[in-house]
Design an enzyme around this catalytic site. Structure first.
Site, short mmCIF file in Angstrom:
data_model
loop_
_atom_site.label_atom_id
_atom_site.label_comp_id
_atom_site.label_asym_id
_atom_site.label_seq_id
_atom_site.Cartn_x
_atom_site.Cartn_y
_atom_site.Cartn_z
CG ASP A 398 -13.53 23.58 39.82
OD1 ASP A 398 -12.56 23.51 39.04
OD2 ASP A 398 -14.70 23.77 39.44
CD GLU A 436 -9.54 26.20 38.62
OE1 GLU A 436 -9.07 25.80 37.55
OE2 GLU A 436 -10.68 25.89 39.02
#
Length: 761
Positions: A398, A436
């Protein structure tokens, strides 16, 4: 001071922290709220123990004595107390006196698996220099293998804050130390001795063959009628044959699990009667989230998670974890003190120049400083643990750009320590790594920039596909690059097409069904005045906002869903589906359902019983099976676009609706129809014997116009005839249509349709 009581409390507990003063010149103070001191906890004898590994490790010590070794890095601390809790919650303490290179350690005889524990760390309270030690706060071991308990259900208690949360002068509240004991209000680590090392055969699916399926452990299983009620919402529920059977029938090769590290619910959500459903609020990076355990939270969650992984592996499905190392649940200077903030604030977080406040490149209040040796060690130790001990096959990071930030200017550097360590680590370089590739800080958008070994969520693919299928003139150049593997982004440094993780939807945003049903977000249930969530949805509601009973609108929406799924699964790169999209799951227009731990955020399995949605599942399964059978649909190298045979056939060619190859002028002209020819004669792969692989060739026709289009099928050398394999204009997709068209003839393609045609002859 706003009251006599507050003045009295301060007078009774005035404690200038060192020689520091607050920004307005008044002394920094500590407040305990006027509560009487608790009886002193019992002391626990400690023996010498090793400084590595970090965490709590049960073993047999010298002279055959069973106990647990404890080791905690707290580099700048002045002292560390280990706190042990019995079944009634009574606390006993052991001061760790051994200190080795910042690690406080010792061995405690008689401490058995299942024992709950935490730490109190002593040091200076000087927020102005980033020092936030407060021994009144029981801290969770960041290396705890299991966690028992939570931080409350209706809001975080004020006792879990290192500062006085309700100090009347809010601009300096974070500088006023709160001496109230937090132990009764916080979860504890659990000593775990899990020697479950049963044989586990990893599927080892090559990247090019991978089909990802993003799911939430609880959301996927909570409403599944085939899973026993007591297992729904748990790791055991995901391991159940009913859950795995769906994944196998669908044909996906890997599940990408939303965060399963121990996480905390934010105070503002709890106070509104909501919870952090997605789990992007980590507090323990070695512990499976206790809320997803059916077997118990006294360490049993570790074995349950391992059994889930083995069950998925036995079905040929890999396990990829969505991990959150970019920030923690402690938020900014006004956030709670749960773990790292009280262990060594400056050794874990990126602080601003004034050191009191936090640098926030994540939008969550703080940013873990992966340049700091101990923060980097925490991340990599955690990653290796999940691979070697828990059996997982990879990670999706993330806000990965936040982990690559270096220097005082917080630059994103693709040679950052975090990326360099991963690149040379013999364990981690061998698993699936997905970035990401952005964060919310300046210069944080880095799609296409991550080094070899890494694949990336490709949001440019998402946007291009959404734009192509909604009304308006699509950018053909953009969709062409995205369909063919995004070579403009990834064809460098030895990277391959599978560096691009292609997705149309993800957990964050509209579901696929909502993408064709809503043009505006409807997040009122989140309690933030519909201000949260993106406004850049690139969606089209097919003429009616929200649910509709108009049969024409419903038919168009289902057709659009088929188009989007077909486009995704026929594109070069690694496709990622989101749980429930294959059967029409809806969040009723909520594009930020992070706090919807309810039917909005859970998969509705009753949809599979409805013929229209079952047909969508069948089409998705057929498309995945086509990818599996045909290497030309999952290439391992980028297309060259050059003719390698005497007849002029190329590995990739683009066609207009007129049957002519696309020219430079055509790429810039508005058009709703695009043909993509994929040559199976030019697949640059070899089989186990080293012989070149030959595959079928295909023509993919994408027509996004509202009305029908006449399309001329290209003749030799491309093909002499074409067989229709997939036609998204058909409602039922259980069996392929038996239709063949001669080359050099015109066919009529219905409005908003994808055709997959096998080239023959």
């Amino acid at each position: 001071m706003s009251s006599a009581a507050e003045q009295e409390a301060v007078a009774g507990r005035k404690a200038v922290t060192g020689d520091r003063v607050t920004g307005d010149g008044s002394p920094a103070v500590a407040v305990n709220g006027g509560r009487a001191a608790s009886p002193p906890p019992a002391a626990v004898p400690v023996r010498p123990g090793p400084a590595a590994p970090l965490g709590a490790h049960f073993r047999t010590g010298p002279n055959g004595v069973a106990g647990t070794g404890f080791a905690l890095w707290a580099g700048g601390a002045e002292g560390v107390e280990l706190c042990l809790f019995d079944e009634r919650g009574a606390e006993s303490r052991a001061r760790l006196t051994e200190l080795t290179e910042g690690v406080w350690h010792g061995f405690v005889p008689g401490v058995l698996p299942g024992t709950r524990y935490g730490y109190r760390v002593h040091g200076r309270w000087d927020p102005w220099t980033g020092a936030r030690w407060n021994p009144a706060k029981l801290l969770l071991d960041p290396y705890a293998r299991a966690v028992d308990g939570d931080y409350g259900t209706s809001g975080l208690p004020p006792q879990v804050y290192g500062h006085v949360r309700d100090w009347p002068e809010q601009h300096v509240a974070d500088t006023v130390r709160d001496d109230r004991d937090s132990a009764p209000y916080v979860p504890k680590g659990v000593v775990v001795h899990d020697d479950d090392r049963a044989d586990d055969r990893r599927p080892g699916t090559p990247w090019a063959d991978t089909v990802l399926y993003e799911l939430h452990v609880k959301g996927f299983t909570r409403r599944h009628p085939g899973i026993p009620p007591e297992l729904r919402g748990t790791y055991a529920g995901l391991a159940h044959p009913a859950a795995i059977g769906h994944l196998v029938r669908l044909g996906v090769t890997a599940v990408e699990l939303l965060p399963v590290h121990q996480f905390a619910h934010e105070d503002h959500l709890l106070r509104r009667g909501l919870r952090n459903h997605w789990g992007y609020n980590s507090v323990g990076w070695f512990a499976p989230h206790a809320g997803y355990a059916a077997s118990g939270t006294g360490g049993q969650q570790v074995g349950e998670f391992k059994r889930m992984v083995r069950a998925l592996h036995a079905a040929g499905i890999e396990v990829v974890l969505d991990v959150v190392y970019n920030h923690t649940a402690e938020a900014n200077e006004l956030g709670p003190t749960l773990s790292l903030k009280g262990i060594d604030n400056r050794g874990h977080y990126r602080l601003r120049a004034d050191a009191r406040r936090y640098t926030d490149h994540t939008g969550c209040g703080n940013t873990l400083d992966a340049v700091q040796p101990q923060a980097l060690r925490l991340i990599t130790d955690s990653l290796r643990y999940w691979v070697t001990e828990m059996g997982v096959d990879g990670f999706r990071f993330d806000l990965a750009a936040a982990l690559a930030r270096t220097g005082d200017g917080d630059d994103v550097d693709m040679r950052a320590p975090f990326l360099s360590v991963i690149a040379q680590d013999p364990v981690l370089r061998g698993v699936k790594l997905i970035a990401e590739p952005w964060d919310v800080g300046p210069g944080g958008y880095r799609v296409g920039a991550f080094p070899p070994l890494w694949s990336e969520w490709n949001d440019r693919y998402r946007d291009a596909v959404r734009d192509f299928w909604r009304p308006g003139a699509a950018d053909l150049r953009e969709i062409g690059y995205r369909l063919s593997g995004s070579s403009d982004l990834y064809d460098w440094g030895g990277r391959r097409p599978y560096a691009s993780v292609n997705f149309v939807t993800a957990h964050d945003g509209f579901t696929l069904r909502d993408l064709v049903s809503y043009e505006r977000k409807h997040n009122e249930a989140n309690g933030e005045g519909n201000r949260d969530g993106t406004d850049d949805n690139r969606s089209w509601n097919c003429g009616t906002e929200g649910e509709s009973d108009d049969p024409d609108v419903l038919a168009l929406r289902r057709r659009q869903l088929r188009n989007l799924l077909a486009t995704l699964l026929l594109s070069t790169g690694v496709p990622m589906l989101v749980a429930g999209d294959e059967m029409g799951r809806t969040q009723h227009g909520n594009n930020n359902a992070y706090c919807q731990d309810n039917e909005t955020g859970w998969v509705d399995w009753e949809l599979l019983g409805e013929p229209g949605w079952r047909a969508l599942f069948d089409l998705t399964s057929r498309l995945i099976a086509l990818r599996r059978r045909h290497p030309v649909l999952r290439r391992r190298t980028f297309y060259s676009g050059r003719a390698r045979f005497a007849d002029g056939l190329r590995d990739l060619a683009w066609f207009t609706a007129r049957g002519t190859e696309m020219t430079e002028e055509d790429w810039y002209a508005p058009a709703a129809t695009l043909g993509m020819y994929l040559s199976g004669r030019d697949v640059p792969e070899r089989d186990e014997r080293g012989e070149r692989i030959l595959d079928d060739s295909f023509l993919v026709v994408l027509h996004a116009g509202d009305g029908p289009a006449d399309v001329l099928l290209p003749g030799p050398p491309w093909a002499r005839r074409y067989e229709v394999v997939v036609d998204t204009g058909r409602e039922e997709q259980e069996s392929p249509p038996a239709t063949t068209h001669p080359a050099d003839t015109v066919i009529t393609v219905a409005g908003r349709t994808v055709l997959l045609l096998r080239a023959a002859g």
